[in-house]
Scaffold this motif. Structure first.
Motif, short mmCIF file in Angstrom:
data_model
loop_
_atom_site.label_atom_id
_atom_site.label_comp_id
_atom_site.label_asym_id
_atom_site.label_seq_id
_atom_site.Cartn_x
_atom_site.Cartn_y
_atom_site.Cartn_z
N ILE A 55 53.76 49.60 24.18
CA ILE A 55 52.92 50.41 25.07
C ILE A 55 53.07 49.79 26.38
CG2 ILE A 55 50.84 51.61 25.87
CD1 ILE A 55 50.03 51.44 22.86
N GLN A 56 53.66 50.42 27.33
CA GLN A 56 54.19 49.58 28.58
C GLN A 56 53.30 50.02 29.86
OE1 GLN A 56 58.06 51.48 27.91
NE2 GLN A 56 59.15 49.62 27.66
N GLY A 57 52.51 51.03 29.76
CA GLY A 57 51.61 51.60 30.90
C GLY A 57 50.24 50.60 31.16
N GLU A 58 49.77 50.80 32.40
CA GLU A 58 48.83 50.08 32.66
C GLU A 58 47.30 50.51 32.26
OE1 GLU A 58 48.75 49.70 36.95
OE2 GLU A 58 50.76 49.10 36.99
N GLY A 59 47.45 51.69 31.74
CA GLY A 59 46.09 52.60 31.21
C GLY A 59 46.17 53.98 31.72
N ILE A 60 45.24 54.54 31.31
CA ILE A 60 45.13 55.96 31.70
C ILE A 60 45.03 56.03 33.31
CG2 ILE A 60 44.01 58.23 31.28
CD1 ILE A 60 43.27 57.09 28.18
N VAL A 61 45.54 57.11 33.87
CA VAL A 61 45.31 57.48 35.31
C VAL A 61 44.92 58.76 35.57
CG1 VAL A 61 46.46 57.12 37.29
CG2 VAL A 61 47.01 55.38 35.89
N ILE A 90 40.39 74.93 38.67
CA ILE A 90 39.48 74.95 37.76
C ILE A 90 39.08 73.25 37.25
CG2 ILE A 90 41.48 74.91 36.10
CD1 ILE A 90 37.99 76.89 35.92
N GLN A 91 40.01 72.46 37.60
CA GLN A 91 39.98 71.17 37.48
C GLN A 91 40.58 70.37 38.62
OE1 GLN A 91 42.06 71.24 33.54
NE2 GLN A 91 43.30 69.20 34.24
N SER A 92 39.85 69.29 38.77
CA SER A 92 40.39 68.44 39.96
C SER A 92 41.45 67.56 39.57
CB SER A 92 38.95 67.62 40.46
OG SER A 92 38.53 66.70 39.63
N HIS A 93 41.58 67.01 38.40
CA HIS A 93 42.56 65.92 38.21
C HIS A 93 43.23 66.39 36.86
CE1 HIS A 93 39.91 63.88 41.02
NE2 HIS A 93 40.86 62.93 41.31
N ILE A 94 44.54 65.64 36.63
CA ILE A 94 44.93 65.57 35.32
C ILE A 94 45.08 63.97 35.00
CG2 ILE A 94 46.40 67.61 35.43
CD1 ILE A 94 48.78 66.45 36.45
N LEU A 95 45.88 63.80 33.98
CA LEU A 95 45.96 62.44 33.22
C LEU A 95 47.28 62.11 33.19
CD1 LEU A 95 42.72 62.37 30.81
CD2 LEU A 95 42.80 61.86 32.90
N PHE A 96 47.65 60.62 33.46
CA PHE A 96 48.84 59.90 32.98
C PHE A 96 48.50 58.90 32.02
CE2 PHE A 96 50.11 61.07 37.54
CZ PHE A 96 50.64 62.11 37.17
N GLY A 97 49.09 59.00 30.93
CA GLY A 97 48.65 58.06 29.85
C GLY A 97 49.58 56.74 29.85
N ARG A 98 49.16 55.80 28.97
CA ARG A 98 49.83 54.73 28.90
C ARG A 98 51.50 54.75 28.52
NH1 ARG A 98 46.73 50.00 25.50
NH2 ARG A 98 48.34 48.64 26.60
N ASN A 99 51.58 55.79 27.86
CA ASN A 99 53.13 56.05 27.52
C ASN A 99 53.88 56.92 28.36
OD1 ASN A 99 51.40 58.07 26.73
ND2 ASN A 99 52.32 58.73 24.76
N GLU A 100 53.09 56.95 29.66
CA GLU A 100 53.78 57.95 30.54
C GLU A 100 53.99 57.05 32.04
OE1 GLU A 100 52.64 62.31 29.65
OE2 GLU A 100 50.85 61.06 30.37
N PRO A 101 54.37 55.83 31.90
CA PRO A 101 54.36 54.79 33.16
C PRO A 101 55.00 55.43 34.24
CG PRO A 101 55.67 53.95 31.10
CD PRO A 101 54.98 55.16 30.83
N ALA A 102 56.32 56.25 34.03
CA ALA A 102 57.02 56.51 35.03
C ALA A 102 56.19 57.37 35.95
CB ALA A 102 58.42 57.39 34.52
#
Length: 396
Positions: free
Chosen positions: A23-29, A362-374
């Motif tokens: 798992i290469q990402g820094e965390g959920i963003v 309708i929502q302010s943010h979306i999420l990038f997961g640890r498996n989506e580091p790019a």
């Protein structure tokens, strides 16, 4: 890329087949959806990224011989690129110095003189004004002062770079940020220009780039297409300044690895798909048979619209496959149809739903997961370019 680097990447992918991979990402963003809707941000992006920043335009194969030209308007500025009589790659604002009309229609060909369709002022492939129609009636003019406006242009590692604003120089090494070895070792002098297309989408230009940022979605969205060929949720992760490289594994990877006992002899290009993000707007794909360059541009006024200029370059052994002499009009149609079925009908269609969500507020943010580091890297590269605060992983 160098063989030792290929072996390192193959090792990561092989471990992924056997153990799931790291798992290469820094965390959920959390990433704000306003990045896809702000008209003020769009204006700043267009100025910084598409006027002041050198852009990766294509490969040397776009201008295969002296006298070749390529006229392209996707940046918003009509640009004329030529290979002059000395073989030098040059770029000019494709606007006549008389009345500002576009001199050469968008397209490609071979020509050493370009005559404006409005009043027939004529320019050479070196940008010089060589003829003024009915000069005796127009009035005395110093032609040496009214050539096409030249733009900074550099050819390196068989790649073409242009900055769409006059003045200054292009530092390709800085632009590549460490990808020089990759570009030098892909033998980009070998592929020839195949075909090109322009795709229009109702999505922000960064959202279009996002669709090339992970293969977490392959087993879901592409279960009937790409997932049949590529292992989902497995990729390598390397950054090169503002650029990015990830490598996917074809499903035949394990079969080839088993058939060839010595890993040093594994055929990297037959086992992988290499995906590059080249700052600020280009996706560069290397597969076993070809190279794809996708240059993604914002709409001039609407943050929710973009265009993707797609060029396909083919290895020599595939030319005869694509260019059937009996049906030249159908050359590359099948390849583009299959490509667009995935990109337009699946990726961009899904991105349009994200754009609608962003536009609705309708929502302010979306999420990038640890498996989506790019995705985190793409967005922070753009934020750095504009001097904006960086996105950071959520606590925990």
């Amino acid at each position: 890329m160098r063989n030792d680097e290929r072996q390192r990447l193959i090792g990561i992918l092989n471990d992924g087949f056997e153990n799931g991979g790291p798992i290469q990402g820094e965390g959920i963003v959390r990433s704000p959806l306003s990045d896809y809707t702000s008209a003020e941000l769009l204006a700043e992006e267009r100025n910084i990224f598409f006027r002041q920043t050198p852009l990766f335009m294509g490969l040397s194969a776009d201008l295969p011989e002296n006298g070749s030209f390529w006229a392209d308007s996707e940046t918003g500025l009509p640009i004329l690129m030529t290979r002059d009589g000395d073989g030098r790659f040059r770029a000019f604002a494709n606007t006549c110095r008389h009345r500002g009309t576009q001199v050469v229609p968008d397209g490609r060909g071979n020509r050493v003189r370009f005559s404006c369709p409005f009043h027939a002022w004529t320019y050479s492939s070196s940008g010089d004004l060589i003829a003024v129609n009915k000069a005796d009636r127009f009035g005395d003019i110093d032609k040496s002062q009214y050539g096409l406006i030249e733009l900074p242009a550099v050819e390196r590692h068989n790649t073409l770079w242009v900055k769409p604003t006059p003045g200054g120089e292009i530092d390709v090494d800085k632009c590549l940020g460490g990808l020089q070895d990759d570009m030098a070792h892909w033998n980009l002098d070998v592929p020839s220009y195949g075909a090109s297309q322009v795709l229009h989408a109702n999505i922000n230009w960064k959202l279009a780039i996002d669709t090339f940022g992970e293969n977490y979605h392959f087993d879901v969205l592409h279960r009937e297409t790409l997932s049949k060929d590529i292992r989902g949720n497995l990729q390598t992760h390397d950054t090169f300044g503002p650029n990015y490289r990830m490598v996917f594994a074809f499903n035949r990877f394990a079969e080839i690895a088993k058939a060839v006992p010595d890993a040093n002899e594994w055929p990297f290009r037959l086992m992988t798909l290499s995906v590059y993000f080249i700052y600020p707007n280009t996706i560069f794909l290397v597969d076993p048979y070809a190279v794809d360059v996708l240059r993604i541009f914002p709409d001039a006024e609407d943050p929710a619209k973009s265009t993707t200029a797609h060029t396909y370059y083919v290895l020599p052994e595939m030319k005869s496959y694509f260019e059937d002499p009996a049906h030249p009009e159908r050359a590359y149609e099948d390849r583009f149809r299959d490509f667009n079925h995935v990109i337009v009908n699946e990726d961009y269609r899904m991105a349009e739903s994200t754009q609608r969500c962003a536009d609705a507020g309708i929502q302010s943010h979306i999420l990038f997961g640890r498996n989506e580091p790019a995705l985190l890297h793409y967005h922070n590269a753009h934020r750095r370019g504009l001097g904006r605060p960086l996105l950071e992983a959520m606590p925990g």
